[in-house]
Design a protein around this motif. Sequence first.
Motif, PDB file in Angstrom:
ATOM      1  N   THR A 199     -41.839  10.569  14.731  1.00  0.00           N
ATOM      2  CA  THR A 199     -41.469  10.967  16.050  1.00  0.00           C
ATOM      3  C   THR A 199     -40.735  12.439  16.039  1.00  0.00           C
ATOM      4  O   THR A 199     -41.076  13.276  16.857  1.00  0.00           O
ATOM      5  CB  THR A 199     -40.212  10.365  16.501  1.00  0.00           C
ATOM      6  N   GLU A 200     -40.597  12.965  14.504  1.00  0.00           N
ATOM      7  CA  GLU A 200     -39.971  14.250  14.509  1.00  0.00           C
ATOM      8  C   GLU A 200     -41.023  15.201  13.462  1.00  0.00           C
ATOM      9  O   GLU A 200     -40.563  16.241  13.466  1.00  0.00           O
ATOM     10  CB  GLU A 200     -38.698  14.188  13.571  1.00  0.00           C
TER      11      GLU A 200
ATOM     12  N   SER B 235     -39.322   9.841   2.428  1.00  0.00           N
ATOM     13  CA  SER B 235     -39.577   9.145   3.983  1.00  0.00           C
ATOM     14  C   SER B 235     -40.065  10.239   4.832  1.00  0.00           C
ATOM     15  O   SER B 235     -40.045  11.373   4.665  1.00  0.00           O
ATOM     16  CB  SER B 235     -38.502   8.611   4.193  1.00  0.00           C
ATOM     17  N   ARG B 236     -40.783   9.476   5.858  1.00  0.00           N
ATOM     18  CA  ARG B 236     -41.416  10.367   6.776  1.00  0.00           C
ATOM     19  C   ARG B 236     -41.198   9.666   8.355  1.00  0.00           C
ATOM     20  O   ARG B 236     -40.831   8.478   8.551  1.00  0.00           O
ATOM     21  CB  ARG B 236     -42.773  10.685   6.713  1.00  0.00           C
ATOM     22  N   ASP B 237     -40.692  10.730   9.228  1.00  0.00           N
ATOM     23  CA  ASP B 237     -40.358  10.343  10.711  1.00  0.00           C
ATOM     24  C   ASP B 237     -41.660  10.799  11.641  1.00  0.00           C
ATOM     25  O   ASP B 237     -41.755  12.297  11.837  1.00  0.00           O
ATOM     26  CB  ASP B 237     -39.012  10.939  11.188  1.00  0.00           C
TER      27      ASP B 237
END
Length: 124
Positions: free
Chosen positions: A75-76, A71-73
């Motif tokens: 915002t981070e 997964s990828r965030d």
Amino acid sequence: QVQLVESGGGLVQPGESLRLSCAASGFTFNDYAIGWFRQAPGKGREGVSCISGSGESSLYADSVKDRFTISRDKTENTVYLLMNSLKPEDTAVYYCARSPYFTCTLGESQFNYWGQGTQVTVSS
């Protein structure tokens, strides 16, 4: 400059879980696919998983399908690899890498920036 920093490795027992993180900087995060690779002692580097720039598509090696989730965030600026039901054969140094493309592949030669790796050891 492009930087990728992995973290989250460690020693776990068979059947346990770990979550690896890949913190990215120095580029527009949403524009590039990110992959996870691993290298076990005495073996070549193996593509484990990849996620597209948008996060809408992903690929998995057959050996980890149904156990690992990428997964990828946005915002981070971080990509995660959640590893469940770990097996001794998952023991390896895990690397994240950035592709020059938006879409995914598990081909090592398609990735041009690499992190330093994090050790995962699965042992009783």
